[in-house]
Design an enzyme around this catalytic site. Sequence first.
Site, PDB file in Angstrom:
ATOM      1  N   ARG A  40      11.209 -80.283  72.714  1.00 40.07           N
ATOM      2  CA  ARG A  40      11.292 -80.884  71.382  1.00 40.07           C
ATOM      3  C   ARG A  40      12.169 -82.127  71.377  1.00 40.07           C
ATOM      4  O   ARG A  40      11.952 -83.047  70.573  1.00 40.07           O
ATOM      5  CB  ARG A  40      11.818 -79.851  70.376  1.00 40.07           C
ATOM      6  CG  ARG A  40      10.782 -78.792  70.042  1.00 40.07           C
ATOM      7  CD  ARG A  40      11.309 -77.776  69.056  1.00 40.07           C
ATOM      8  NE  ARG A  40      10.232 -76.881  68.638  1.00 40.07           N
ATOM      9  CZ  ARG A  40      10.410 -75.800  67.892  1.00 40.07           C
ATOM     10  NH1 ARG A  40      11.625 -75.482  67.478  1.00 40.07           N
ATOM     11  NH2 ARG A  40       9.394 -75.041  67.551  1.00 40.07           N
ATOM     12  N   LYS A 201      -1.186 -60.686  63.513  1.00 39.93           N
ATOM     13  CA  LYS A 201      -1.526 -60.318  62.134  1.00 39.93           C
ATOM     14  C   LYS A 201      -2.591 -61.208  61.503  1.00 39.93           C
ATOM     15  O   LYS A 201      -2.505 -62.435  61.553  1.00 39.93           O
ATOM     16  CB  LYS A 201      -0.265 -60.363  61.267  1.00 39.93           C
ATOM     17  CG  LYS A 201       0.773 -59.307  61.626  1.00 39.93           C
ATOM     18  CD  LYS A 201       1.960 -59.396  60.693  1.00 39.93           C
ATOM     19  CE  LYS A 201       2.991 -58.324  60.993  1.00 39.93           C
ATOM     20  NZ  LYS A 201       4.170 -58.416  60.085  1.00 39.93           N
ATOM     21  N   GLY A 377       4.197 -72.739  62.505  1.00 45.22           N
ATOM     22  CA  GLY A 377       3.862 -72.446  61.113  1.00 45.22           C
ATOM     23  C   GLY A 377       3.313 -73.657  60.381  1.00 45.22           C
ATOM     24  O   GLY A 377       2.404 -73.544  59.560  1.00 45.22           O
TER      25      GLY A 377
END
Length: 398
Positions: A40, A201, A377
Amino acid sequence: MHCSKKTVRDIDVSGKKVFLRCDFNVPRDKDTGVITDKGRVVAALPTINYLLDHNAAIILCSHLGRPKGSWKPELSLAPVAKLLADELGKPVKMSKDVVGEDAQRLSRELRPGEIMLLENVRFHKEEEANDPEFAKKLADMADLYVTDAFGCVHRSHASTAGIAAYLPAVSGLLMELELKYLGDILTNPKRPFTAILGGSKVSDKLGVISNLLEKADTLLLGGGMAFTFIKASGGHIGKSLCEEEQIEYAKDMIKKAQRLGVNLLLPVDTVAAKEFSPDAEHTTVDIENIPDDCMGLDIGPKTAAAFSSAILSSATVVWNGPMGVFEYDAFAEGTRAVAKAIAESGAESIIGGGDSASAVRKFGYADKITHISTGGGASLEFLEGKDLPGIACLMDMD
């Protein structure tokens, strides 16, 4: 969401103080605090070097971990400042605070060609609350706002969105790449377009599945989330992960795929074990033959072959989420097979951050991928088609 945003190339930065929001939330060794992956930090270097080459003074800002508004020395950005200095080959000044006297003094004294890094912005609870006064204090140190923190654009925080109310706001070079590659997927992908979703999920990817069904020609579902779809299709899944409350949603998505003519591929075999552990005894079984006392922890070889075949015939591939528990060698082969197929496909390939990015690096295929997103996300919410505050606040192209 409008993705055509002005970049650092579209404004005059010479002689200006630029507030550059980066994502330096780097992984560290739990015991020593040593940075274990500098990816990063390296990703931010093109924008930093561009600003230096164009005579700007740079005030860097980032968060690290989740200090939840309190000062935690173990979450200081000091190790990042040292790493940055090593990578750039020049000093990086480090402030002892975020908006306090030291930060204000250093920013006042900062000259073109110099760099400073603020302490962890999440040491202030006002950051995550997007407090306007705190955002104004950040803005008062600079003339321009530039963001390369794609991993945070889904957060409406002071340093990712609020500050843009007080300064001209544009994207950095890394953000420009994110918007280009992910934006193209949603607006004009080369076809055939294959989307691959995994992870544990279904509930984490409700909007993404629905939105990608409207964009993709083929959708491959693996990982733990696939078992909810398999059960919704009438399959027997043993002790495999299943979100019972998402069964009806899965049925709706299966019908939607049929209605839209999308090729929805689910696993046909799995590597099953009685327990979730790296050394668990395991066996490969067809999906309909999973023993009652076993759970599927990876896609099997038949599935891997079918998924690979679909990938190899694609012109565009986007992947978010592993096919199994790839951290354990016994259950890594499905994820490895998908990564290998993407690398060999010749397709324009976009990896949606998170575990998928870790997987392609682990298996040595990162250099064969067109673009590896820096946001897990954030990339999911982008692919869902949401209007993200850290992007919406940037100036549009004329």
